[in-house]
Design an enzyme around this catalytic site. Sequence first.
Site, PDB file in Angstrom:
ATOM      1  CG  HIS A 273       4.431 -25.491  13.797  1.00  0.00           C
ATOM      2  ND1 HIS A 273       4.279 -25.179  12.459  1.00  0.00           N
ATOM      3  CD2 HIS A 273       3.235 -25.984  14.214  1.00  0.00           C
ATOM      4  CE1 HIS A 273       3.032 -25.447  12.100  1.00  0.00           C
ATOM      5  NE2 HIS A 273       2.377 -25.938  13.136  1.00  0.00           N
ATOM      6  CG  HIS A 274       7.671 -27.906   8.366  1.00  0.00           C
ATOM      7  ND1 HIS A 274       8.497 -27.060   7.647  1.00  0.00           N
ATOM      8  CD2 HIS A 274       7.841 -29.137   7.822  1.00  0.00           C
ATOM      9  CE1 HIS A 274       9.122 -27.763   6.704  1.00  0.00           C
ATOM     10  NE2 HIS A 274       8.755 -29.018   6.797  1.00  0.00           N
ATOM     11  CB  ALA A 275       5.228 -22.268  10.884  1.00  0.00           C
TER      12      ALA A 275
ATOM     13  CG  ASN B 127       9.677 -23.660   6.351  1.00  0.00           C
ATOM     14  OD1 ASN B 127       9.775 -24.844   6.606  1.00  0.00           O
ATOM     15  ND2 ASN B 127       9.150 -22.786   7.214  1.00  0.00           N
TER      16      ASN B 127
END
Length: 455
Positions: free
Chosen positions: A138-140, A306
């Site tokens: 997941h991008h999180a 991120n």
Amino acid sequence: MKPMPVTDSMFLALDTREHPMHVGGLALFTPPPDAGDDHLRLLREDLLRHSPVRDVFRLRPATPLHSLGYLAWTEDTDLDLDYHFRHSALPQPGRIRELLEVVSRWHSTPLDRHRPLWEIHLVEGLADGRFAFYSKIHHALLDGVSALRQLQSVLTDDPDARDCPPLWGTRRPPRDRVRPSPRPTALLRAGGRLVGDLVGMAPVAARVATEAFRDHRLTLPLEAPRTMFNVPVGGARRFAAQSWELERIGAVADAAGVPRNDVVLAMCSAALRTYLSERNELPDTSLVAMVPVSLRPRSGDATAGNRVGALLCELGTNLVDPADRLTVVHRCMSDGKRLFKDLSPTQALALSALNVAPFAVAPLPGVVTHTRPAFNVVISNIPGPRSQLYWNGARLDGLYPASVLLDGLALNITTVSSGGTLDVGITGCRRSVPHLQRLLTYLEDGLSALERAVL
């Protein structure tokens, strides 16, 4: 529980069945010379028994708070590695086509929020004897750059090494999970830097306005034309992948006096122009790409979280001559990079937020169909390994990223420079972007046209 940064919470809040917010990657390997028929089965069993797990791969979202998404991470103390690390075989005849088909299906499926948000699929059955693994996270938890760095951290340049950990592992000793609290003096210094950055936003805003409106040197959101890519998307995905020799791209870059990334963007411009022209969908004005820019330090452990900025770049798709398109791309990227270079990380993130802000309201009914797109496509170039790498004796032959789509953004092109090749992964909405694989042919045509124009 661990408080969740705002960026992580944002990616979780955007996650739906139609918009699964995970990044993925397909890695192709040639097995070691001594590999037997049961090589992958035995390797997987050994990794499941003896592999430590990095902290980030134990995190799952805590209890959701109404519709605001998740505000904290919690550690999964009973991690089921057998669920996360899966072994699959391709249907006959085991071509790359079959591999891309199954990757397309896996990339379309959301991750289970009751577990740590990642999966790895070990794939055998390719007719040429190679194997692959497709991973998604997941991008999180990880952005594209940090996911690639995690992969690189478990590979080696030694073809004889047989002690490489799996993707969820690390070669370094695990860090202590309880970090010391920041000292008051450190908090004061950080607060002072933040106040200074915020005070500096006023002149930054004035500079952006001057370069965008008076000098016409910056591309702003909502200047892009409407295209077939800027529509609501469904949950199903298509994925296509191919490699090009970096030597060819470097020769064009050297002859034109531009960075290699600008040549890649010009290749994409040519491919998009041809694809849209064949469907009578090419706008009269230039398409605009959002180009992610890493704001990470080049040194230190930066394999989690991120830190991504966003530049907008005109692609010159309204121009016939490939050299003219390259000139437009180079000018736009140079102006954007020059501005980012003079900003602090906080200011760069604020400017990036301005560039992508229209997508915050994209899920609202009617917004995508009745407003002008902030940009038309995402094109990302991630620096990869410079030397030939191996994983437990298997040679890495290709590394192809698969990315995120959103309403109003039905196409994503992400590239990785890996050894001597540029590996390209294209992710598209299965409903909105038909015959996605043709873009690979058009990329080759675009590079050939650039070679004829500048060499």
